[in-house]
Write an enzyme that holds these catalytic residues in place. Structure first.
Site, short mmCIF file in Angstrom:
data_model
loop_
_atom_site.label_atom_id
_atom_site.label_comp_id
_atom_site.label_asym_id
_atom_site.label_seq_id
_atom_site.Cartn_x
_atom_site.Cartn_y
_atom_site.Cartn_z
N CYS A 156 -50.25 0.20 9.00
CA CYS A 156 -49.42 -0.55 10.49
C CYS A 156 -50.10 -2.27 10.68
O CYS A 156 -50.49 -2.45 11.31
CB CYS A 156 -48.49 -0.12 10.96
SG CYS A 156 -47.11 -0.44 11.21
N HIS A 173 -41.68 4.21 6.07
CA HIS A 173 -42.35 3.81 7.13
C HIS A 173 -41.10 2.57 7.85
O HIS A 173 -41.61 2.67 8.86
CB HIS A 173 -44.27 3.30 6.69
CG HIS A 173 -44.77 2.68 7.42
ND1 HIS A 173 -46.24 3.26 7.87
CD2 HIS A 173 -44.86 1.48 8.09
CE1 HIS A 173 -46.52 1.95 8.97
NE2 HIS A 173 -45.72 1.23 9.00
N GLU A 174 -40.16 1.64 6.55
CA GLU A 174 -40.46 0.78 7.27
C GLU A 174 -39.16 1.18 8.05
O GLU A 174 -39.15 0.63 8.95
CB GLU A 174 -40.10 -0.58 5.88
CG GLU A 174 -41.33 -0.86 5.33
CD GLU A 174 -42.21 -1.66 6.41
OE1 GLU A 174 -42.41 -2.09 7.59
OE2 GLU A 174 -43.80 -1.45 6.04
N HIS A 218 -39.52 1.84 11.25
CA HIS A 218 -39.99 0.12 11.98
C HIS A 218 -38.19 -0.02 12.73
O HIS A 218 -38.30 -0.13 13.87
CB HIS A 218 -40.19 -0.71 11.45
CG HIS A 218 -41.73 -0.76 11.34
ND1 HIS A 218 -42.64 -1.01 12.90
CD2 HIS A 218 -42.85 -0.58 10.67
CE1 HIS A 218 -43.94 -0.88 12.24
NE2 HIS A 218 -44.13 -0.81 11.01
CO CO Z 1 -45.79 -0.91 9.82
#
Ligand code: CO
Length: 174
Positions: free
Chosen positions: A95, A137-138, A141
């Site tokens: 990341c 993953h995004e 966020h």
């Molecule tokens: Co990331």
């Protein structure tokens, strides 16, 4: 324009992003800047909150079979939502907000995502493997979560210890 990427433990990274309402020029500038910033930092994915903007927007630019990153493969997701998920995959993730840390993380192998493009048109697509992992993953966020939260207790403790040491060393060398 390349923007600054927030790094852990910046509290802004824990903020939940809000839906984009206006698909206007300022959104396009944000997306263009995110792409530039991601490329500059050699990343393959970036969420808006990583450049300090709490909006549900993310970009992913996967590598092709030759391992090259071409802009024609760039994907933009506005207000994305996972509406179906299936299977399990373990993948080594990194990341840009936790630089130089790579860990094996378990995710869904396949996801169906509903999202808008930069012009406000709605889409629904199925993604597998790398793209499914990158999307999860995004999207994490956008909800204020980082991949290190998925580590086991012991691995997380080890990470925190090493991260603190690294921040200290950085401060000492200036
Ligand atoms: Co990331």
């Amino acid at each position: 324009m390349v923007r600054e990427i927030l790094t852990y433990p910046n509290p802004k990274l824990r903020e939940a992003s809000k839906d984009v309402k206006h698909f206007d020029e300022s959104l396009h500038t944000l997306l263009d800047d995110m792409y530039e910033t991601m490329l500059y930092k050699n990343g393959v994915g970036l969420a808006a909150i990583q450049v300090g903007v709490a909006l549900n927007a993310l970009v992913i630019n996967p590598l092709n079979e030759e391992g090259e990153q071409n802009k024609e493969d760039l994907l933009e997701f506005i207000n994305p939502q996972i509406i179906e998920s299936d299977g399990i995959i373990t993948f080594q993730e990194g990341c840009l907000s936790v630089p130089s840390v790579y860990e094996e993380i378990e995710r869904f192998q396949k996801v169906k995502v509903k999202f808008f493009d930069r012009f406000g048109k709605e889409h629904a697509e199925i993604y597998k493997d790398f793209m499914a992992v990158a999307l999860q993953h995004e999207i994490d966020h956008l909800r204020g979560h980082l991949f290190i939260e998925k580590l086991t207790y012991l691995k997380r403790k080890k990470f925190e210890k090493e991260w603190k040491k690294r921040i200290k060393e950085k401060a000492a060398t200036l």
